[in-house]
Design a protein around this motif. Structure first.
Motif, PDB file in Angstrom:
ATOM      1  N   GLU A 130     -11.255  -6.860   3.859  1.00 27.75           N
ATOM      2  CA  GLU A 130     -10.214  -6.993   4.877  1.00 27.75           C
ATOM      3  C   GLU A 130     -10.216  -8.392   5.486  1.00 27.75           C
ATOM      4  O   GLU A 130     -11.280  -8.935   5.789  1.00 27.75           O
ATOM      5  N   SER A 166      -1.069  -5.461   5.318  1.00 25.89           N
ATOM      6  CA  SER A 166      -1.202  -4.092   5.785  1.00 25.89           C
ATOM      7  C   SER A 166      -0.403  -3.859   7.062  1.00 25.89           C
ATOM      8  O   SER A 166       0.403  -2.942   7.140  1.00 25.89           O
ATOM      9  N   GLN A 223      -1.395   7.126   3.331  1.00 27.70           N
ATOM     10  CA  GLN A 223      -1.427   5.924   2.491  1.00 27.70           C
ATOM     11  C   GLN A 223      -2.457   6.084   1.387  1.00 27.70           C
ATOM     12  O   GLN A 223      -3.451   6.800   1.565  1.00 27.70           O
ATOM     13  N   ILE A 251      -7.410   2.258   0.386  1.00 25.97           N
ATOM     14  CA  ILE A 251      -7.694   0.926  -0.152  1.00 25.97           C
ATOM     15  C   ILE A 251      -9.162   0.592   0.035  1.00 25.97           C
ATOM     16  O   ILE A 251      -9.691   0.635   1.154  1.00 25.97           O
ATOM     17  N   ILE A 279       0.884  -1.155   0.000  1.00 27.35           N
ATOM     18  CA  ILE A 279       0.000   0.000   0.000  1.00 27.35           C
ATOM     19  C   ILE A 279       0.931   1.216   0.000  1.00 27.35           C
ATOM     20  O   ILE A 279       1.694   1.398   0.957  1.00 27.35           O
ATOM     21  N   ILE A 318      -7.186   4.356  16.434  1.00 22.91           N
ATOM     22  CA  ILE A 318      -7.268   5.715  16.987  1.00 22.91           C
ATOM     23  C   ILE A 318      -6.670   6.703  15.975  1.00 22.91           C
ATOM     24  O   ILE A 318      -5.629   6.430  15.377  1.00 22.91           O
ATOM     25  N   SER A 346      -2.692   2.196  16.974  1.00 19.87           N
ATOM     26  CA  SER A 346      -3.356   0.933  17.282  1.00 19.87           C
ATOM     27  C   SER A 346      -4.802   1.242  17.646  1.00 19.87           C
ATOM     28  O   SER A 346      -5.162   2.404  17.890  1.00 19.87           O
ATOM     29  N   MET A 364     -15.992  -4.039  12.082  1.00 15.40           N
ATOM     30  CA  MET A 364     -14.998  -3.646  13.076  1.00 15.40           C
ATOM     31  C   MET A 364     -15.671  -2.750  14.109  1.00 15.40           C
ATOM     32  O   MET A 364     -16.622  -2.033  13.792  1.00 15.40           O
ATOM     33  N   LYS A 402      -2.997   8.014   9.103  1.00 18.45           N
ATOM     34  CA  LYS A 402      -3.039   7.360  10.431  1.00 18.45           C
ATOM     35  C   LYS A 402      -1.705   7.517  11.142  1.00 18.45           C
ATOM     36  O   LYS A 402      -0.690   7.792  10.504  1.00 18.45           O
TER      37      LYS A 402
END
Ligand SMILES: Nc1ncnc2c1ncn2[C@@H]1O[C@H](COP(=O)(O)OP(=O)(O)O)[C@@H](O)[C@H]1O
Ligand SMILES: [Mg+2]
Length: 320
Positions: free
Chosen positions: A191, A263, A184, A187, A127, A160, A157, A216, A152
């Motif tokens: 997943e 990823s 990035q 995408i 990516i 967040i 993690s 998620m 990000k």
């Protein structure tokens, strides 16, 4: 055989699985800096310790290991993995095996930009990732990347501060508010998550469980379904051996147009591991088998497809 689980938080299930496996053979000890971490109360015995970045933390862990005849120790949080890897020799000197990859590998996994470079240098699908926003803007000008992009934290993690970003103004705003961000390409794909056990003795990935993520929640897999694909197993096998990972790891993968993209890697029990365990993929058993000096046999894909995981909340009621 006694096992120590550091920074147990609310990972009650992990404590429970080890207790089930050890039964009368040993005890499960747990630590956390928060007296209200519910997994503490699942353990046979618990200790409240300083925060991992406070003075005296590692010494308090060494004392617990020595005083309780701890054979193996592992942590459930990312920022602690490097600490364990860096003190591996000290742990071994007191007779405790730290279940963690080498500090070189842990360092790559903890830094999403280093992971991108590792993947790129080893010719995996990657990516496209930028650490330098000027370089990113210049590639936008050249038509090499376009909005939307994904921003990000480099050490992120639990999802967040993750953001889908559609303009330069938004990029500027985020970079002015936060440090250590990466950009990035965005995408859009399916997943997957993989739970992998790499034998501590043979160095071989002996067990793998892959799941398609359906939903998620707070950065963790909330609903997922087990899947099996030889191509994905092969990719992960090749990757973990090349990286030199060991013990329990969790890998995030995207699929776009039939191609897999690794990823990120969390070199510890992932938050979705209960799906694997509930489908018969028993890492605590393999780990204990290794600690008893035995090599595990290869059982990659030893589970059924189409098994769903649906998480739900539980509460722990206790006097403390
Ligand atoms: N480049 C990307 N494009 C689209 N979505 C992404 C991208 N990177 C991450 N995500 C989404 O954000 C989530 C969290 O990102 P991840 O890199 O796994 O960080 P964390 O360490 O917080 O789990 C992923 O599970 C995925 O849903
Ligand atoms: Mg992730």
């Amino acid at each position: 055989m006694n096992i120590l689980i550091l920074s147990c938080g609310s990972r009650n299930k992990i404590v429970e699985y080890f207790k089930n496996e050890l039964k009368t053979k040993g005890k499960v000890f747990a630590t956390d800096c928060d007296v209200l971490a519910p997994a503490l109360y699942e353990a046979d015995q618990y200790f409240i310790v300083p925060r991992i970045d406070e003075d005296g933390y590692i010494d308090s862990v060494f004392s617990i290991c020595k005083e309780n005849d701890i054979q193996a120790v592992f942590s459930l949080i990312d920022p602690e993995l490097n600490l364990l890897a860096n003190y591996a020799n000290e742990f071994e000197n007191i007779g405790t095996i730290p279940i963690v990859s080498s500090s070189k590998v842990v360092d790559i996994c903890y830094n999403k930009y280093k992971m991108f470079e590792f993947l790129k240098n080893n010719e995996f699908n990657t990516i496209q990732t930028y650490i330098n926003k000027e370089q990113f803007y210049s590639d936008v000008e050249l038509g090499l990347i376009s909005y939307p992009v994904f921003i990000k934290p480099i050490h992120g993690s639990a999802s967040i501060n993750i953001n889908k970003v559609g303009s330069k103004e938004e990029v500027e705003l985020l970079f002015s508010k936060y440090n250590n961000l990466i950009i990035q390409e965005y995408i859009q794909g399916v997943e997957y998550g993989a739970d992998v056990y790499i034998d501590l003795i043979s160095g071989e990935p002996v067990s793998m469980f892959t799941k398609k993520k359906i939903k998620m929640k707070s950065g963790e897999t909330d609903k997922s379904v087990s899947v099996k694909d030889k191509k994905l197993f092969e990719l992960i096998r090749y990757f973990v051996k090349l990286a030199g990972l060991r013990g329990v790891i969790d890998v995030d993968i995207f699929e776009v147009n039939g191609e897999y993209y690794i990823s990120e890697v969390n070199p510890r029990f992932g938050g979705g591991y209960p799906h694997a365990y509930g489908s018969g993929v028993n890492f605590p058993k393999m780990l204990i088998n290794n600690l008893q000096g035995n090599v595990n046999k290869i059982e990659i894909g030893d589970y059924n497809e189409g098994i769903y995981m649906m998480k739900y909340g539980e509460v722990y009621i206790s006097k403390i």
